[in-house]
Design an enzyme around this catalytic site. Structure first.
Site, PDB file in Angstrom:
ATOM      1  N   ASP A 236      14.174 -33.762   9.689  1.00  0.00           N
ATOM      2  CA  ASP A 236      13.771 -33.913  10.496  1.00  0.00           C
ATOM      3  C   ASP A 236      13.384 -34.792  11.396  1.00  0.00           C
ATOM      4  OD1 ASP A 236      13.689 -31.202  10.505  1.00  0.00           O
ATOM      5  OD2 ASP A 236      14.075 -31.371  12.606  1.00  0.00           O
ATOM      6  N   LYS A 247      11.437 -28.122   8.468  1.00  0.00           N
ATOM      7  CA  LYS A 247      11.168 -27.098   8.438  1.00  0.00           C
ATOM      8  C   LYS A 247      10.265 -26.728   7.591  1.00  0.00           C
ATOM      9  CE  LYS A 247      11.693 -24.941  11.053  1.00  0.00           C
ATOM     10  NZ  LYS A 247      11.017 -25.365  12.454  1.00  0.00           N
TER      11      LYS A 247
END
Lengths: 350, 350
Positions: A236, A247
């Site tokens: 991310d 995650k």
């Protein structure tokens, strides 16, 4: 091919990832606030996919601006960009995509409002097709680390559904298959949102790539038994030193991989690298609603009176990462240098 | 006090742990096959609790035997014992409890069938009250490792519901509280069966011990942030060298604890130690139904076509264990010696 998101008849169409795999339904957004809501509620998720959605949302917002002069248009446009940037905090692709839309306007020679609106729509659509091309390139480069008959563990969903299409971690798997290798995937279910169960398993079953589902707690058991050859996950946000936010649960898998001497790869486009952030310590970690933990499949399972923590991401320090697979090559340690090298060579403009 | 299991009016009454915390219902078994079914389906779970249930099940079975001579009674009794032993494979307390019932019959001076039946019921009830006493002793000994204001991470449920009462890992927490310490618990939800969410959180909320629920994938995040002072878990079977089988996911937590230099304790009665098994490699690991992974809270979440693995336990090698807290003291490395010492000193008869 799975269509995660598309621009059609001046609307943004997204597959509703909250409802997969039970229902394949599509959410149609005709204004940018609907896109923001869809990002917040995880109709669409995955850093590159969020980037595409944000760009299309900005284009949708710009298109609807009623302004009789450029100054008013830019005022409103900038507000839309700011609002979009705040939709979710961790995936840097969101602000990266919005910045790209802003730059388009800044750099445009022709400042006629109608021209700008059209250019923004074109740019958002380009961003989608570029993302797919980047993933294919990334997959082609990354598949070289996958041996024939390999079993690869992945966490969450870094597949077609997390991107414009094809995927990052799953793009590497797809490319390995296209290169004639047999690969099988072990998918962590990825509580609380179950992206592994609902999205990764769904994508792979659709493409006849063998997939075995486990709970997040089972990864250690399989790795210890020698059943996993490599771990590949998405990202991310990647700091300038290679520390990688992904995650929640990714960090545990990285520790397990290191403990057992198996390679741990991150697969992400260069747009996920945030050079302004020196280390993972500074990456903002989104804390999501308690309900994702207290409820499962819509039913409350926790007793009342329980406190809950729900960080949506964790940071894997660069020391645990074997390589970062990008569309520009596989970055290796020392990551601060290999990451800086991408920009020094003027390969990337931003 | 939570009553996990009791013997009442020649019936075995168990709180139905599948339905907690939503419903507090009790399952009444009037024959031993119902008890076996309850163990298999996890109406009751947790190694010490399974031991008590098995003993009560055997007593229930023996009571119903219609035999006109001792030989026929023993034939039937031994078959019941064998059937009970096979109910679940990993928790050694099950076969330990059944063996104890067998020995009672073998060693009984008076071999009258009605006398034996009564003695078996008495023994099963003793086993329950002994288990509670053992847990209290174990808790009292173990609480010394808990500092005031400590935050303790636990995985699965090793509480009153996993035992005759009071608990092993949670027994240590209860004893720390009774000793005047402030303790808070971080509970892993423990997929797939959600013992952390449904049972540990429920027990602790009931006793006003602060509890924060996380998904299994979040433990690494919290440990890395320095928010956890110690890990305490239960055990299903401990090999002669200290290798410990416990709920799937325990191994990952142990690796995380080691990586960050925080203590990792196992809390279990001596009946969980299986001296016949040299190392954890030889502990049988139960593989449970796929449905526990593909379904969540009764709803299917996985697409069809997905393979599933569902090992219910993993083994944590002794090298990752700081200490094994038993009712006879805290065992330390080298565990082979400290475990053997329990029997050498003739402290334990079996």
């Amino acid at each position: 091919m799975i269509k995660t998101i598309e621009w059609k008849n001046n609307r943004v169409i997204m597959i509703d990832q909250r409802k997969l795999p039970g229902q394949e339904t599509y959410l149609v957004s005709s204004n940018y606030r609907q896109v923001i809501k869809a990002i917040k509620e995880m109709v669409i998720r995955g850093a590159p996919a969020i980037g595409v959605a944000a760009a299309m949302g900005v284009a949708l917002g710009a298109k609807a601006i009623k302004a009789d002069n450029l100054k008013n248009f830019l005022n409103r446009f900038n507000k839309i960009c700011e609002e979009m940037t705040r939709a979710r905090p961790t995936a840097v692709n969101l602000s990266w995509a919005v910045d790209r839309m802003r730059r388009l306007v800044e750099n445009s020679a022709d400042k006629k409002i109608e021209i700008l609106k059209k250019a923004l729509i074109r740019e958002a659509r380009n961003l989608l097709s570029e993302d797919i091309a980047i993933n294919k390139r990334l997959g082609f480069i990354g598949q070289k680390v996958i041996k024939n008959r390999a079993t690869v563990l992945t966490h969450c969903n870094a597949g077609a559904l997390a991107t414009g299409g094809y995927g990052t971690a799953l793009g590497v798997i797809r490319a390995a298959k296209e290169a004639g290798k047999q690969v099988q995937v072990i998918a962590d279910e990825t509580r609380p949102f179950l992206q592994g169960t609902r999205l990764t398993a769904w994508e792979l079953v659709k493409e006849h790539i063998p997939v075995t589902l486990i709970t997040d707690s089972m990864a250690g058991y399989l790795i210890k038994k020698g059943l996993i050859d490599a771990v590949i996950v998405g990202a991310d946000r990647i700091a300038a030193n290679g520390d990688t936010a992904n995650k929640i649960g990714t960090y545990s898998v990285a520790i397990l991989a290191r403990e057992h001497g198996i390679p741990f790869y991150v697969a992400a486009p260069c747009s996920t690298i945030d050079r302004r952030i020196k280390t993972g310590e500074d990456i903002p970690i989104e804390e999501r609603n308690e309900r994702e933990v207290t409820h499962v499949a819509g039913r409350r399972v926790a007793p009342s009176g329980t406190a809950v923590l729900n960080p949506a991401f964790d940071v894997t320090p660069h020391a645990y990462i074997t390589g970062i697979i990008t569309e520009r090559g596989i970055l290796k340690a020392p990551f601060r240098r290999s990451i800086a090298g991408l920009w020094q060579k003027d390969k990337i403009r931003n």
